[in-house]
Design a protein around this motif. Structure first.
Motif, mmCIF file in Angstrom:
data_model
loop_
_atom_site.group_PDB
_atom_site.id
_atom_site.type_symbol
_atom_site.label_atom_id
_atom_site.label_comp_id
_atom_site.label_asym_id
_atom_site.label_seq_id
_atom_site.Cartn_x
_atom_site.Cartn_y
_atom_site.Cartn_z
ATOM 1 N N SER A 71 81.779 -8.915 -13.445
ATOM 2 C CA SER A 71 80.931 -7.356 -13.522
ATOM 3 C C SER A 71 79.698 -6.703 -12.923
ATOM 4 C CB SER A 71 80.593 -7.730 -14.715
ATOM 5 O OG SER A 71 80.042 -8.549 -15.526
ATOM 6 N N HIS A 242 79.062 -1.215 -14.676
ATOM 7 C CA HIS A 242 79.027 -2.824 -16.157
ATOM 8 C C HIS A 242 78.291 -2.284 -17.146
ATOM 9 C CE1 HIS A 242 75.460 -2.703 -14.124
ATOM 10 N NE2 HIS A 242 75.519 -3.003 -12.511
ATOM 11 N N ASN A 351 84.428 -10.491 -17.548
ATOM 12 C CA ASN A 351 83.890 -8.920 -18.043
ATOM 13 C C ASN A 351 85.144 -8.785 -18.884
ATOM 14 O OD1 ASN A 351 86.538 -10.699 -17.245
ATOM 15 N ND2 ASN A 351 87.323 -8.243 -16.119
#
Length: 408
Positions: A71, A242, A351
């Motif tokens: 991420s 992100h 993630n």
């Protein structure tokens, strides 16, 4: 006399239809992709955001946008652009080593950033240009390199000092040229939310100020689009790459307490640490780390979980260490020489962690009104954009059927 009036009526009607058709052709199908780096999925609840709220009330918001792993910024922006996971577009980290090229990539290396050999897959701006439509990119990963020997009609070398409103004004100029250089698809990028999150942490007053600054820019953008008479003919997608989470000195993993850090050739750093291992030492180092797994997970390349979509590329090194949320991995020497590290906030974690999830808001004539949908993976954005632009997509890992619920 009646015949003359009929001729005049037909002429006026035809002219009106022609003008309407010309206006529709010029302004229909435009897509504007806007990103605020590091804008976590829940940031709109932390501050006063009237301009975002208006778009949400008349458009679409998701419970989050799931980034690709790791991420990090560059892998995620290029995944959005191509609709491909990192193992399929080659962009496996902010820092990479390619053994076939015998070359290293870092986000601060201008020669590497502008070298098309690092970028696989077909970015959205190339797809747009191949159809005869036009694209303009204001700071998007990959757009500074001639991928497939192509460039968008308009693009800019990344310049962090370029003012926020100047970025907006430039892109709107591209979208309203009324000539062969007018774009159908454009991107905008802003870095400051991520910067404040890193420095001060996601729950800081500085981040709240950054969120409200982003909201002011959305207000300015919409106002300028209305003045340019393109707001009603443009679908806007507002995203981030992100999320962000707090880190501190109390949550660290010290490599020296398990192995000799000199046995590692680190390619990418924590919290998704990628490294090659000295020849002949891979199994020894891996087994030792595996025996001491606490607040991190270690994987040999062949054992990286399939859900990361990361292992099937030659740029992935021998080992991947993934820190637990909020933890940082490094050597004792590095921690001792940087007594205030880590602090503030960071990203790069698994993630699936909710705090890594990003913002998604969309508004335009093709989106539902006041619709909230569940979180979805960012690789589907490419498919959404090609659908909105009514162009054929390249082969991707995304699927429009996964996200079509947001569309009218």
């Amino acid at each position: 006399m009646k015949k003359l009036l009929l001729i005049l009526l037909i002429s006026v009607t035809v002219a009106g239809c022609t003008n309407q058709k010309s206006q529709d052709n010029r302004d229909s199908d435009k897509v504007l992709l806007v990103s605020f780096d590091g804008f976590r999925y829940d940031y709109l609840s932390k501050a006063n955001t009237p301009n975002f709220d208006k778009l949400v009330e008349t458009g679409v918001i998701s419970d989050g946008l799931i980034p690709v792993f790791p991420s990090k910024t560059f892998p995620n922006y290029y995944a959005m652009a191509t609709g491909l996971y990192p193992e399929n577009n080659g962009f496996v980290g902010n820092n990479m080593y390619d053994p076939e090229m015998d070359a290293r990539f870092s986000i601060g290396n201008r020669d590497a950033v502008e070298n098309p050999d690092w970028y696989e897959g077909e970015p959205i701006w190339n797809t747009v240009e191949k159809t005869g439509k036009k694209a303009g990119t204001m700071f998007w990963v990959g757009s500074e390199a001639p991928i497939q020997n192509m460039r968008p009609t308009h693009w800019k070398v990344y310049d962090q000092s370029l003012g926020d409103s100047a970025r907006i004004d430039t892109v709107l100029k591209w979208m309203t040229y009324d000539n062969q250089d007018e774009v159908d698809f454009a991107t905008l990028y802003f870095h400051f939310v991520d910067s404040e999150g890193h420095r001060h942490g996601p729950d800081s007053p500085e981040v709240i100020d950054a969120i409200e600054r982003a909201d002011d820019l959305i207000g300015y953008l919409v106002q300028r689009m209305r003045e340019a008479q393109i707001r009603d003919q443009t679908n806007i997608l507002i995203v981030s790459d992100h999320g962000m989470t707090e880190v501190s000195r109390e949550r660290i993993v010290v490599l020296d307490e398990m192995i000799n850090p000199d046995d590692l050739e680190v390619i990418a750093y924590s919290p998704a640490l990628m490294a090659n291992v000295k020849e002949g030492k891979l199994e020894e180092v891996y087994n030792t780390l595996k025996e001491n797994e606490e607040n991190f997970r270690v994987y040999r390349k062949k054992d990286i979980p399939d859900r990361y979509h990361l292992k099937n590329h030659h740029r992935i090194p021998d080992l991947l260490l993934v820190a637990d949320l909020g933890y940082i991995i490094n050597s004792r020497e590095y921690f001792d020489s940087n007594p205030d590290y880590p602090s503030g906030g960071t990203h790069g974690f698994d993630n699936q962690e909710k705090e890594m999830h990003a913002l998604f808001v969309a508004n335009g004539t093709d989106f539902k009104n006041g619709f909230r949908m569940k979180e979805f993976q960012s690789i589907h954005l490419y498919e959404i954009m090609t659908h909105l632009l009514d162009i054929d997509p390249a082969e991707t890992d995304g699927n429009i059927d996964s996200v079509s619920v947001m569309l009218k």
